[in-house]
Enzyme design. Structure first.
Site, PDB file in Angstrom:
ATOM      1  CB  CYS A 190      26.724 -10.766  -6.708  1.00  0.00           C
ATOM      2  SG  CYS A 190      26.955 -10.811  -4.971  1.00  0.00           S
ATOM      3  CB  CYS A 233      23.283  -4.489  -3.495  1.00  0.00           C
ATOM      4  SG  CYS A 233      24.145  -5.564  -2.318  1.00  0.00           S
ATOM      5  CB  CYS A 293      24.736  -4.373  -7.606  1.00  0.00           C
ATOM      6  SG  CYS A 293      26.429  -4.997  -8.100  1.00  0.00           S
ATOM      7  CB  CYS A 309      40.818  -0.879  -6.236  1.00  0.00           C
ATOM      8  SG  CYS A 309      41.624   0.432  -5.478  1.00  0.00           S
ATOM      9  CB  CYS A 318      42.693  -1.577  -2.743  1.00  0.00           C
ATOM     10  SG  CYS A 318      40.674  -1.453  -1.974  1.00  0.00           S
ATOM     11  CB  CYS A 349      38.908   1.536   1.451  1.00  0.00           C
ATOM     12  SG  CYS A 349      38.000   2.559   0.245  1.00  0.00           S
ATOM     13  NE  ARG A 405      39.472   6.310  -4.196  1.00  0.00           N
ATOM     14  CZ  ARG A 405      39.860   5.156  -3.557  1.00  0.00           C
ATOM     15  NH1 ARG A 405      39.047   4.307  -3.481  1.00  0.00           N
ATOM     16  NH2 ARG A 405      41.073   5.263  -3.019  1.00  0.00           N
TER      17      ARG A 405
HETATM   18  N1  SAM Z   1      30.813  -7.443  -3.530  1.00  0.00           N
HETATM   19  C1  SAM Z   1      31.593  -6.487  -2.818  1.00  0.00           C
HETATM   20  C2  SAM Z   1      30.686  -5.724  -1.928  1.00  0.00           C
HETATM   21  O1  SAM Z   1      29.452  -5.424  -1.942  1.00  0.00           O
HETATM   22  O2  SAM Z   1      31.270  -5.265  -0.965  1.00  0.00           O
HETATM   23  C3  SAM Z   1      32.254  -5.689  -3.631  1.00  0.00           C
HETATM   24  C4  SAM Z   1      31.977  -4.884  -4.702  1.00  0.00           C
HETATM   25  S1  SAM Z   1      30.589  -3.987  -4.758  1.00  0.00           S
HETATM   26  C5  SAM Z   1      30.206  -3.726  -6.439  1.00  0.00           C
HETATM   27  C6  SAM Z   1      31.368  -2.453  -4.305  1.00  0.00           C
HETATM   28  C7  SAM Z   1      30.963  -1.220  -4.216  1.00  0.00           C
HETATM   29  O3  SAM Z   1      30.539  -0.411  -5.466  1.00  0.00           O
HETATM   30  C8  SAM Z   1      29.484  -1.076  -3.582  1.00  0.00           C
HETATM   31  O4  SAM Z   1      29.729  -1.311  -2.177  1.00  0.00           O
HETATM   32  C9  SAM Z   1      28.749   0.416  -4.015  1.00  0.00           C
HETATM   33  O5  SAM Z   1      29.192   1.139  -2.922  1.00  0.00           O
HETATM   34  C10 SAM Z   1      29.580   0.590  -5.285  1.00  0.00           C
HETATM   35  N2  SAM Z   1      28.610   0.462  -6.312  1.00  0.00           N
HETATM   36  C11 SAM Z   1      27.882  -0.725  -7.045  1.00  0.00           C
HETATM   37  N3  SAM Z   1      27.501  -0.596  -7.816  1.00  0.00           N
HETATM   38  C12 SAM Z   1      27.260   0.817  -7.925  1.00  0.00           C
HETATM   39  C13 SAM Z   1      26.424   1.743  -8.835  1.00  0.00           C
HETATM   40  N4  SAM Z   1      25.659   1.221  -9.663  1.00  0.00           N
HETATM   41  N5  SAM Z   1      26.359   3.117  -8.719  1.00  0.00           N
HETATM   42  C14 SAM Z   1      27.460   3.485  -7.526  1.00  0.00           C
HETATM   43  N6  SAM Z   1      28.035   2.728  -6.868  1.00  0.00           N
HETATM   44  C15 SAM Z   1      27.903   1.587  -6.958  1.00  0.00           C
HETATM   45 FE1  SF4 Z   2      26.926  -8.649  -4.850  1.00  0.00          FE
HETATM   46 FE2  SF4 Z   2      26.739  -6.109  -6.075  1.00  0.00          FE
HETATM   47 FE3  SF4 Z   2      25.976  -6.445  -3.502  1.00  0.00          FE
HETATM   48 FE4  SF4 Z   2      28.600  -6.394  -4.033  1.00  0.00          FE
HETATM   49  S1  SF4 Z   2      27.349  -4.689  -4.190  1.00  0.00           S
HETATM   50  S2  SF4 Z   2      27.456  -7.870  -2.778  1.00  0.00           S
HETATM   51  S3  SF4 Z   2      28.738  -7.379  -6.001  1.00  0.00           S
HETATM   52  S4  SF4 Z   2      25.139  -7.410  -5.475  1.00  0.00           S
END
Ligand code: SAM
Ligand code: SF4
Ligand code: DTB
Length: 327
Positions: free
Chosen positions: A67, A71, A74, A111, A142, A202, A274
Site C-alpha cells: 500500500c 499508516c 499497518c 468483509c 462489507c 462501519c 465491534r
Molecule cells: N486500506 C483501507 C483503509 O485503510 O481504510 C482498508 C484496510 S485497513 C488495514 C483497515 C483498518 O484496519 C484500519 O483502518 C485500521 O483501523 C485497522 N488496522 C490495521 N492494522 C492494524 C493493527 N496493526 N492493529 C489494529 N488495527 C489495525
Molecule cells: Fe494502506 Fe494499511 Fe493505511 Fe489501509 S491502513 S491505507 S492498507 S497502509
C-alpha cells in the site's frame, strides 16, 4: 451539560433531536469508576439490543500489502519492512469459496479488505463481482477499500453492498502523528459518500497507538457526532507489527480498552460496537468484560487481515461458556 444527561433531547412535534456529545462529557464517562461506567453502558445496551446476541463477521484480505499509504500501525504499508508480502487481487472463485466456508462456520457477514489508498475503476469492477457473488450466498457484505472517488459508492450500492468499513482511526488532533499521506478530512469525505449512497457505515478506530485518553475520548466524540452515527463501530486494540513505527508500543491498560467500548456504547446506543483487532491477545475474561461494556459484534475466523484472530473453536467454546448466541 452533565454527563448524566440523556442522549436524546425531545422537541415538541418532532422526532427527538440527537444529542451532540462534547469532549468534556465523554471524558467524564472515562473518569467514572469502572463499575459505574459498565453498569451505565450495560443499561444502554439492554435498552437497545438483546444483551446475549453477538454479530459475527469474517474478514478476508482480498488484496494484501504494497500500500502507498504510511499508516504507522499497518503491516501492509509499502513504506515499512514487515513480514507481509505484496500480493495481487485474489481471484473471485477463491474469495467466494472463503465466504462459503465462513457462512458454514456461522458468520453472518463477510468483509473483504484491500490494501489500497483507494480502488482504481478496473479493480473496483472485480470487487463489485465479489460483492454480487458473496451476496448471492445469502451473506451480508462489507468491503474496506480505502478512499472512494465520486460515483464509486453508488456502484458498490448497486452491486448490493451492505456495509463499507472506513475507520476514522484516531482523533483529528493526533491523526498527523500516525498518518501523513492522507488526512482525517479525507476519511470524512469518503464516509459522506458512503452515507449519501445509502450504504451502511462501519467506522471506528484503533487505540493503543500512543494517544492520550483525551485523544481517545475525542475519537468517540467525532464518531458519535457524525451526521448519523455509524451503524457499526469497530474498536481495534493495536496489534504491534514488527517493522512498523509502532512495533514496540507499550500495551495499553486493558481497562482503558473496556472504557473505550463502554464510551462507544453509551454515545452510540443504536450502533453495533465491534470488539475488533487484538482479541487474540485477550483472555476470555477480558473479552467477556468487553461484551458486558456493550460490545456486541466481533471478527470470527482464524485470521484478521494479516494477523491471527482466535480460532473458531476457542470462540465457539467462549460463546457456549457465556451462554451467548451468534446473530
Ligand atoms: N486500506 C483501507 C483503509 O485503510 O481504510 C482498508 C484496510 S485497513 C488495514 C483497515 C483498518 O484496519 C484500519 O483502518 C485500521 O483501523 C485497522 N488496522 C490495521 N492494522 C492494524 C493493527 N496493526 N492493529 C489494529 N488495527 C489495525
Ligand atoms: Fe494502506 Fe494499511 Fe493505511 Fe489501509 S491502513 S491505507 S492498507 S497502509
Ligand atoms: C477494522 O476496523 N478492523 C479490521 C477491519 N476493520 C478491516 C482489520 C484489523 C486488522 C488487524 C491487523 C491485521 O490483521 O493486519
Amino acid at each position: 451539560m452533565q454527563a448524566s444527561t440523556l442522549a436524546a433531547v425531545s422537541t415538541p412535534n418532532s422526532t427527538p433531536a440527537r444529542h451532540r456529545w462534547s469532549l468534556d462529557e465523554v471524558l467524564a464517562l472515562y473518569d467514572l469508576p469502572l463499575m459505574d461506567l459498565i453498569w451505565r453502558a450495560q443499561a444502554v445496551h439492554r435498552e437497545n439490543f438483546d444483551p446475549n446476541a453477538i454479530q459475527r463477521s469474517t474478514l478476508l484480505s482480498v488484496k494484501t500489502g504494497g500500500c502507498s499509504e504510511d499508516c504507522g500501525y499497518c503491516s501492509q504499508s509499502a513504506r515499512y519492512q514487515t513480514d507481509t508480502e505484496r500480493e495481487r487481487l485474489m481471484p473471485i472463485d477463491e474469495v467466494v469459496a472463503a465466504a462459503r466456508a465462513a457462512k458454514n462456520k456461522g458468520a453472518s457477514r463477510f468483509c473483504m479488505g484491500a490494501a489500497w489508498k483507494g480502488p482504481k475503476d478496473n479493480d473496483l469492477d472485480k470487487v463489485l463481482e465479489m460483492v454480487r457473488e458473496v451476496k448471492a450466498l445469502g451473506m451480508q457484505t462489507c468491503v474496506t477499500l480505502g478512499m472512494l472517488k465520486e460515483g464509486q459508492a453508488e456502484k458498490l450500492r448497486d452491486a448490493g453492498l451492505d456495509y463499507y468499513n472506513h475507520n476514522l482511526d484516531t482523533d483529528k488532533e493526533f491523526y498527523g502523528q500516525v498518518i501523513r499521506t492522507h488526512t482525517h478530512d479525507d476519511r470524512l469525505d469518503t464516509l459522506e459518500q458512503v452515507r449519501d449512497a445509502g450504504i451502511n457505515v462501519c467506522s471506528g478506530g484503533i487505540i493503543g497507538m500512543g494517544e492520550s485518553r483525551k485523544n481517545r475520548a475525542a475519537l468517540i466524540v467525532q464518531l458519535a457526532n457524525l451526521p448519523k452515527a455509524p451503524e457499526s463501530v469497530p474498536i481495534n486494540n493495536l496489534v504491534p507489527i514488527p517493522g512498523t513505527p509502532m512495533a514496540d508500543n507499550a500495551r495499553l491498560d486493558p481497562f482503558e480498552f473496556v472504557r473505550t467500548i463502554a464510551a462507544a456504547r453509551i454515545t452510540m446506543p443504536g450502533s453495533w460496537v465491534r470488539l475488533s483487532a487484538g482479541r487474540q491477545q485477550m483472555s476470555d475474561e477480558l473479552q467477556a468484560l468487553c461484551f458486558l461494556a456493550g460490545a456486541n459484534s466481533m471478527f470470527y475466523g482464524d485470521r484478521l487481515l494479516t494477523t491471527d484472530n482466535p480460532d473458531v473453536d476457542r470462540d465457539d467454546a467462549l460463546f457456549a461458556r457465556l451462554g451467548v448466541k451468534a446473530v
